[in-house]
Design an enzyme around this catalytic site. Sequence first.
Site, PDB file in Angstrom:
ATOM      1  N   GLY A  70       0.782  -1.234   0.000  1.00  0.00           N
ATOM      2  CA  GLY A  70       0.000   0.000   0.000  1.00  0.00           C
ATOM      3  C   GLY A  70       0.812   1.282   0.000  1.00  0.00           C
ATOM      4  CG  HIS A 118       2.411  -1.795 -15.219  1.00  0.00           C
ATOM      5  ND1 HIS A 118       2.052  -3.016 -14.680  1.00  0.00           N
ATOM      6  CD2 HIS A 118       3.437  -2.046 -16.086  1.00  0.00           C
ATOM      7  CE1 HIS A 118       2.799  -3.964 -15.226  1.00  0.00           C
ATOM      8  NE2 HIS A 118       3.646  -3.405 -16.071  1.00  0.00           N
ATOM      9  CG  ASN A 122      -3.045  -0.304 -12.793  1.00  0.00           C
ATOM     10  OD1 ASN A 122      -2.918  -0.547 -11.587  1.00  0.00           O
ATOM     11  ND2 ASN A 122      -2.404  -0.993 -13.718  1.00  0.00           N
ATOM     12  CG  MET A 180      -0.938  -7.614  -7.019  1.00  0.00           C
ATOM     13  SD  MET A 180      -0.389  -6.423  -8.265  1.00  0.00           S
ATOM     14  CE  MET A 180       0.948  -7.329  -8.974  1.00  0.00           C
ATOM     15  CG  ASN A 214       2.020   3.430  -5.705  1.00  0.00           C
ATOM     16  OD1 ASN A 214       2.467   4.471  -6.173  1.00  0.00           O
ATOM     17  ND2 ASN A 214       2.585   2.253  -5.910  1.00  0.00           N
TER      18      ASN A 214
HETATM   19  C1  GAR Z   1       3.766  -1.126  -7.276  1.00  0.00           C
HETATM   20  O1  GAR Z   1       5.095  -1.190  -7.717  1.00  0.00           O
HETATM   21  C2  GAR Z   1       2.821  -1.079  -8.447  1.00  0.00           C
HETATM   22  O2  GAR Z   1       3.325  -0.355  -9.540  1.00  0.00           O
HETATM   23  C3  GAR Z   1       2.711  -2.544  -8.783  1.00  0.00           C
HETATM   24  O3  GAR Z   1       2.626  -3.183  -7.535  1.00  0.00           O
HETATM   25  C4  GAR Z   1       3.341  -2.408  -6.575  1.00  0.00           C
HETATM   26  C5  GAR Z   1       2.433  -2.142  -5.410  1.00  0.00           C
HETATM   27  O4  GAR Z   1       3.142  -1.529  -4.373  1.00  0.00           O
HETATM   28  N1  GAR Z   1       1.542  -2.824  -9.583  1.00  0.00           N
HETATM   29  C6  GAR Z   1       1.520  -3.708 -10.558  1.00  0.00           C
HETATM   30  O5  GAR Z   1       2.482  -4.420 -10.831  1.00  0.00           O
HETATM   31  C7  GAR Z   1       0.206  -3.806 -11.293  1.00  0.00           C
HETATM   32  N2  GAR Z   1       0.359  -4.527 -12.519  1.00  0.00           N
HETATM   33  P1  GAR Z   1       2.380  -0.790  -3.194  1.00  0.00           P
HETATM   34  O6  GAR Z   1       1.375  -1.791  -2.624  1.00  0.00           O
HETATM   35  O7  GAR Z   1       3.451  -0.457  -2.197  1.00  0.00           O
HETATM   36  O8  GAR Z   1       1.706   0.439  -3.755  1.00  0.00           O
END
Ligand code: GAR
Length: 203
Positions: free
Chosen positions: A12, A110, A108, A91, A14
């Site tokens: 979490g 990525h 989103n 995810m 982001n």
């Molecule tokens: C982040 O790096 C995001 O870009 C990636 O998962 C991570 C989540 O981190 N998302 C993907 O790969 C989606 N295809 P977080 O839970 O610390 O925000």
Amino acid sequence: MKNIAILLSGRGSNFKAIYNSIETKIINNARISVVISNKGDALGLKFAQEKGLNAFFINPKEFCSAQEYDKKIVKILNDYKIDLVCLAGFMRIITPYFVKSFKNSIMNIHPSLLPSFPGLNAQKQALEYGVRFSGCTVHFVDEKVDHGPIISQAVVPVLPNDTVETLSERILKEEHKIYPEAVKLFVEDKLKIVGRKVIVKKS
Ligand code: GAR
């Protein structure tokens, strides 16, 4: 006031970046109205609970199909009158039903420069491919995975001794900048989608 929903599955960070931008009034006229996780032990869900936000674990195992699951999510989002849905490390692939229910209102992030390296393990894909630069992308969500109109991107170098961890960390720092900026633009009604392109309106 715009109502924002956060959907997450893990750490979490982001979500926290967006939360902090609202708390510090870098983003005005918006609130995080609900946080939903598909994982009961997600750290992001715990953080939301600690902050007193409406936070729900919706267990996919309790639904007979992805669409039934998404119907439940959409119902919650409608209950909270959500204007913007932010997928923040969520995810799961969301169904066309969900995308249609919140047309042009789902974002989103990525961890690659799309359209390169969609899907899982984007940082590992970039390292293995041998690109010299990678980065991250904030985009609107459409019916294809990691595909919709691009709102913003940030570039980072890939260094000779990078591991998945060091590259991911460098990319994540940029994610924490561009995701809140994109949310701010949305909240201020400055984003216009024209075909595949996102126009940022001048104020
Ligand atoms: C982040 O790096 C995001 O870009 C990636 O998962 C991570 C989540 O981190 N998302 C993907 O790969 C989606 N295809 P977080 O839970 O610390 O925000």
